[in-house]
Design a protein around this motif. Structure first.
Motif, short mmCIF file in Angstrom:
data_model
loop_
_atom_site.label_atom_id
_atom_site.label_comp_id
_atom_site.label_asym_id
_atom_site.label_seq_id
_atom_site.Cartn_x
_atom_site.Cartn_y
_atom_site.Cartn_z
N GLN A 59 3.92 -20.82 -17.97
CA GLN A 59 4.44 -21.24 -19.26
C GLN A 59 5.88 -21.78 -19.17
OE1 GLN A 59 3.88 -18.06 -22.12
NE2 GLN A 59 1.94 -17.46 -21.18
N PRO A 60 6.06 -22.88 -18.45
CA PRO A 60 7.43 -23.39 -18.25
C PRO A 60 8.18 -23.66 -19.55
CG PRO A 60 5.75 -25.02 -17.60
CD PRO A 60 5.05 -23.72 -17.77
N GLU A 61 7.46 -24.03 -20.62
CA GLU A 61 8.14 -24.34 -21.87
C GLU A 61 8.77 -23.11 -22.51
OE1 GLU A 61 4.15 -22.95 -22.94
OE2 GLU A 61 5.00 -24.23 -21.39
N ASP B 183 11.86 -15.72 -12.48
CA ASP B 183 13.23 -15.85 -12.01
C ASP B 183 13.35 -17.03 -11.04
OD1 ASP B 183 12.20 -14.97 -9.57
OD2 ASP B 183 12.93 -12.93 -9.83
N ALA B 184 14.58 -17.40 -10.73
CA ALA B 184 14.84 -18.57 -9.88
C ALA B 184 14.27 -18.39 -8.48
CB ALA B 184 16.34 -18.83 -9.82
N GLU C 88 16.81 -23.77 -16.47
CA GLU C 88 16.77 -24.02 -15.02
C GLU C 88 15.40 -23.74 -14.44
OE1 GLU C 88 19.01 -22.62 -10.88
OE2 GLU C 88 19.72 -21.87 -12.83
N VAL C 89 14.80 -22.63 -14.88
CA VAL C 89 13.46 -22.29 -14.41
C VAL C 89 12.44 -23.31 -14.91
CG1 VAL C 89 11.59 -20.58 -14.59
CG2 VAL C 89 13.94 -19.83 -14.15
N ARG C 90 12.57 -23.67 -16.18
CA ARG C 90 11.65 -24.65 -16.76
C ARG C 90 11.70 -25.96 -15.99
NH1 ARG C 90 12.15 -28.90 -20.36
NH2 ARG C 90 10.26 -29.33 -21.60
N GLN C 91 12.91 -26.45 -15.70
CA GLN C 91 13.05 -27.72 -14.99
C GLN C 91 12.39 -27.65 -13.61
OE1 GLN C 91 13.90 -29.28 -17.76
NE2 GLN C 91 15.44 -30.54 -16.76
N GLY C 92 12.58 -26.53 -12.93
CA GLY C 92 12.00 -26.38 -11.60
C GLY C 92 10.48 -26.36 -11.63
N LEU C 93 9.91 -25.65 -12.59
CA LEU C 93 8.45 -25.58 -12.70
C LEU C 93 7.86 -26.94 -13.07
CD1 LEU C 93 8.02 -22.15 -14.54
CD2 LEU C 93 7.55 -22.64 -12.12
N LEU C 94 8.49 -27.62 -14.03
CA LEU C 94 7.98 -28.93 -14.44
C LEU C 94 8.07 -29.93 -13.29
CD1 LEU C 94 9.38 -29.33 -18.06
CD2 LEU C 94 7.04 -28.77 -17.37
N SER C 95 9.15 -29.88 -12.52
CA SER C 95 9.29 -30.78 -11.37
C SER C 95 8.17 -30.55 -10.37
CB SER C 95 10.65 -30.59 -10.71
OG SER C 95 10.75 -31.39 -9.55
N GLN C 96 7.90 -29.29 -10.08
CA GLN C 96 6.83 -29.00 -9.12
C GLN C 96 5.46 -29.39 -9.66
OE1 GLN C 96 6.93 -25.21 -6.97
NE2 GLN C 96 9.03 -24.92 -7.68
N ALA D 222 10.11 -35.15 -18.77
CA ALA D 222 10.46 -33.87 -19.39
C ALA D 222 11.53 -33.13 -18.61
CB ALA D 222 9.20 -33.00 -19.52
N CYS D 223 11.55 -33.31 -17.26
CA CYS D 223 12.51 -32.55 -16.47
C CYS D 223 13.65 -33.40 -15.94
CB CYS D 223 11.82 -31.82 -15.31
SG CYS D 223 11.08 -32.90 -14.07
N GLY D 224 13.57 -34.74 -16.10
CA GLY D 224 14.66 -35.61 -15.69
C GLY D 224 14.91 -35.66 -14.20
N ASP D 225 13.85 -35.54 -13.40
CA ASP D 225 13.96 -35.51 -11.94
C ASP D 225 13.85 -36.95 -11.40
OD1 ASP D 225 13.46 -35.31 -9.16
OD2 ASP D 225 12.50 -33.36 -9.39
N HIS D 226 14.95 -37.51 -10.91
CA HIS D 226 14.95 -38.91 -10.47
C HIS D 226 14.06 -39.14 -9.25
CE1 HIS D 226 17.85 -40.52 -13.29
NE2 HIS D 226 18.62 -39.45 -13.09
N ASP D 227 14.09 -38.21 -8.28
CA ASP D 227 13.22 -38.37 -7.11
C ASP D 227 11.75 -38.33 -7.51
OD1 ASP D 227 15.24 -38.70 -5.33
OD2 ASP D 227 14.81 -36.91 -4.13
#
Length: 335
Positions: free
Chosen positions: A72-74, A31-32, A79-87, A122-127
């Protein structure tokens, strides 16, 4: 460090390209709130770069990365996937910096950074993109391709325009260093001004995805280092004095670099005793955190001071030898 990147990189590629690893039929729902809690840990490791010993921090970043990949972010909601991939990308960036800059494991450092860029895509995180391209700028320049370092820094600045003010300020500071290393004072000044404009504007600290910390004192240190590279040593000394007066004591790596830059400036300005004092101060900090690139700078300063045959130079020789041995032992322990 040989092969140190192999295990986490397998997980990175699996997270970016689902299906590379066979998972159990039932995935674990995340969960988030869990992602947010994991993000607190990720941020602590990134911020901890200021003062944590490099070997321990590399192990922590790799372990945290593997924990994130195990979720298993994929297979998670977007929203959860993006957060895990960013981290995961943040931990790859941290591992890349520690391996390359602190432990001198350059191939591993570049491999972490390259995989981190895949995660950012994969997650599109600009920072995250900005952080990784700035890291690649250091790697490229420190391997002798100064113009390539400028190109990477400009890519970081481009991505940072869509991110946080603090990240844009830091990427501009990195770009200023890359231009200074090429002898381009005009470009250096342009990016220093851009960095100061953004670091002095309201910044959202919660969005800082960088490694360590960046504030006005660290920008002063960047400017001082830039002036050393441009051969303006008296101006550099004044700026580095200001930086060291205001850098938080917890920013041990940043302070070690500033002391090394000031030692360089003092050497060229004809103040060998002051240069030796700064070299000792930098080495004392390196004993606590490790930083291969700063050790290289102190080694270069020592080589320029040695012909003076001062008694203080002999004590610096001993200190330098001890710290080099300590850092090499720490690296061997990671193999």
């Amino acid at each position: 460090m040989r092969g140190a990147a192999a295990v986490p990189l397998t997980g990175m590629l699996a997270a970016v390209e689902p299906g590379r690893i066979a998972y159990a039929a039932n995935s674990t729902a995340v969960d988030a709130a869990t992602v947010q809690q994991l993000g607190v840990v990720s941020a602590a490791y990134r911020r901890g770069y200021q003062q944590m010993p490099a070997p321990a921090l590399l192990n922590a970043a790799r372990s945290h990365f593997q924990l994130l990949a195990s979720l298993q972010p994929e297979r998670q909601p977007n929203e959860v996937r993006q957060g895990l991939l960013s981290q995961m990308g943040q931990m790859a960036a941290l591992a890349g910096a520690v391996a390359f800059l602190d432990l001198g494991a350059r191939e591993d450092g570049k491999a972490y950074t390259a995989a981190g860029l895949q995660l950012a895509k994969a997650c599109g995180d600009h920072d995250l993109f900005a952080l990784l391209w700035a890291g690649r700028a250091f790697q490229t320049a420190y391997e002798g391709d100064q113009e390539g370092g400028v190109d990477c820094a400009l890519a970081a600045v481009d991505h940072a325009r869509n991110g946080s003010a603090r990240m844009r300020a830091w990427c501009s500071a990195v770009a200023s260093e890359m231009h200074a290393a090429c002898g381009d004072e005009t470009g250096c000044r342009r990016f220093l001004n851009d960095a100061r404009e953004h670091i002095e504007s309201p910044t959202d600290d919660e969005r800082w995805r960088g490694i360590g910390w960046f504030d006005t004192a660290k920008l002063d240190a960047y400017e001082g280092g830039d002036l050393v590279r441009l051969g303006k040593h008296e101006m550099a000394l004044a700026r580095l004095d200001t930086a060291l007066d205001h850098l938080n004591p917890s920013m041990r790596r940043h302070r070690a670099t500033a002391h090394a830059d000031r030692a360089d400036a003092y050497t060229t300005a004809g103040h060998p005793e002051a240069a030796i004092d700064d070299a000792h101060a930098s080495l004392a900090l390196l004993e606590q955190v490790h930083h291969d690139e700063t050790l290289r700078r102190i080694t270069a300063v020592h080589a320029r001071l040695r012909p003076l045959r001062l008694p203080e130079t002999r004590s610096l020789t001993e200190h330098l030898t001890d710290v080099r041995h300590s850092m090499e032992s720490a690296c061997r322990a990671l193999v």
